[in-house]
Write a protein that holds these residues in place. Structure first.
Motif, PDB file in Angstrom:
ATOM      1  N   MET A  61      35.949  95.977  62.403  1.00  0.00           N
ATOM      2  CA  MET A  61      36.686  97.186  62.774  1.00  0.00           C
ATOM      3  C   MET A  61      35.957  97.971  63.864  1.00  0.00           C
ATOM      4  O   MET A  61      36.582  98.595  64.717  1.00  0.00           O
ATOM      5  N   ALA A  62      34.609  97.939  63.824  1.00  0.00           N
ATOM      6  CA  ALA A  62      33.818  98.659  64.827  1.00  0.00           C
ATOM      7  C   ALA A  62      34.150  98.177  66.237  1.00  0.00           C
ATOM      8  O   ALA A  62      34.274  98.981  67.175  1.00  0.00           O
ATOM      9  N   LEU A  63      34.326  96.850  66.373  1.00  0.00           N
ATOM     10  CA  LEU A  63      34.666  96.293  67.682  1.00  0.00           C
ATOM     11  C   LEU A  63      36.051  96.769  68.128  1.00  0.00           C
ATOM     12  O   LEU A  63      36.253  97.099  69.310  1.00  0.00           O
ATOM     13  N   SER A  64      36.993  96.829  67.192  1.00  0.00           N
ATOM     14  CA  SER A  64      38.347  97.295  67.520  1.00  0.00           C
ATOM     15  C   SER A  64      38.328  98.749  67.978  1.00  0.00           C
ATOM     16  O   SER A  64      39.014  99.122  68.936  1.00  0.00           O
ATOM     17  N   VAL A  65      37.523  99.574  67.301  1.00  0.00           N
ATOM     18  CA  VAL A  65      37.410 100.990  67.679  1.00  0.00           C
ATOM     19  C   VAL A  65      36.802 101.123  69.072  1.00  0.00           C
ATOM     20  O   VAL A  65      37.261 101.920  69.900  1.00  0.00           O
TER      21      VAL A  65
END
Length: 336
Positions: free
Chosen positions: A1-5
């Motif tokens: 999710m961190a990469l998506s953010v």
């Protein structure tokens, strides 16, 4: 999710910077073509930013996948809803927050409000037809999609020949960002900057929507809610950012012209594609979306009929989108 953010934030930044180049370039294109400033906003800028999402809608509705067709129909309805609520609210909010920088005593819109009232009336007439077609079925219904294309062609002709907005066409434009040292850049350079910015906006917007859907999935938000509530906001981000940039420059006339033109495109071209290539039948969330957009436009029409309109009065329109999101979420939850 961190990469998506992270990708989400990077795409948002890329879209904003590209919009800076786009609005700068399209103004010079309009100047070099001898097009009035208002028509530059309603036709050139609106068509440019709406082209990528119209292409996405076309791909979705001509396919054989039923789910894709539904997404295309949702996009055709969701676009006008976002523009008539959130985008106008952003104009009012930015005008209010920038009033000291612009050295204004109030947030009164400095433009022809009666002309904006006429634009809303045009849109309302067409959108009511679009909504009505979504509620009924009859044998030759799909062919009415062609009439929607004709309605947009008539609107463009009206904008290009009316000659309104030319009283400010002699105002000083910011230097073209690709040629900052040239006070009179050529049409070729202005077109190149505008086209490159548009390509970046299209690519970044596509990735922005993908990351938004990924984040929604990680947060447990259903794909249906993401498609109905969040995706339309993302796809209309370029138009909203264009308006933000122009309002910060004190040029709300161009900002609102861009929004009006984009709304007209959304009500005709994507909707026309939907009517022609799909059954164009609305379920409950789409009826709610179309009804909310219609309500917002009626309020705008009544507002702009007055000679003096405060930017602050546009801000509450954003609450209509919040209300729509809550109602749709409740409807979707009741079906689970």
């Amino acid at each position: 999710m961190a990469l998506s953010v992270l990708l989400f934030l990077l795409c948002a930044g890329a879209i904003y910077l590209s919009c800076e180049y786009f609005v700068n370039g399209v103004e010079w294109v309009g100047r070099r073509l001898g097009i009035g400033a208002t028509a530059t906003g309603t036709v050139l800028a609106a068509f440019g930013t709406a082209l990528p999402e119209s292409a996405v809608t076309f791909i979705a509705v001509v396919g054989r996948n039923t789910a894709q067709k539904e997404i295309g129909v949702g996009a055709a309805v969701g676009g006008p809803l976002v523009l008539s609520t959130i985008s106008y609210a952003v104009v009012g909010l930015v005008l209010w927050s920038s009033r000291h920088k612009l050295r204004r005593a109030n947030t009164e819109l400095q433009l022809d409000t009666l002309r904006l009232s006429s634009d809303q009336a045009w849109f309302l007439l067409i959108f009511v037809v679009v909504l009505a077609l979504g509620l009924v079925s009859f044998p030759f219904k799909r062919w009415l999609g062609i009439l929607l294309f004709g309605a947009y062609a008539l609107y463009v002709w009206r904008e290009m020949t009316a000659g309104h907005g030319r009283e400010h066409d002699d105002e000083q434009l910011e230097p073209l960002k690709f040629r900052p040292g040239n006070p009179n850049p050529s049409l070729a350079w202005a077109s190149l900057q505008t086209l490159i910015a548009l390509v970046v906006i299209a690519v970044a917007s596509h990735s922005f929507v993908d990351q938004l859907e990924s984040i929604g999935t990680h947060l447990g938000v259903s794909p249906q809610l993401v498609a109905l509530i969040l995706s339309p906001v993302a796809t209309e981000l370029p138009e909203t950012l264009n308006a933000l940039i122009w309002v910060r420059q004190g040029r709300e006339r161009l900002a609102l012209a861009n929004i009006s033109g984009a709304m007209m495109i959304q009500a005709t071209v994507p909707a026309g594609l939907g009517v022609f290539f799909t059954t164009w039948r609305f379920d409950s969330p789409l009826v709610i979306a179309a009804s909310t957009a219609t309500t917002a436009v009626v309020l705008l029409w009544l507002m702009f009929r007055r000679q003096r309109v405060s930017g602050i009065s546009l801000i509450p329109l954003g609450l209509l989108y919040v209300l729509f999101a809550i109602i749709v979420a409740l409807v979707q939850h009741s079906r689970v």
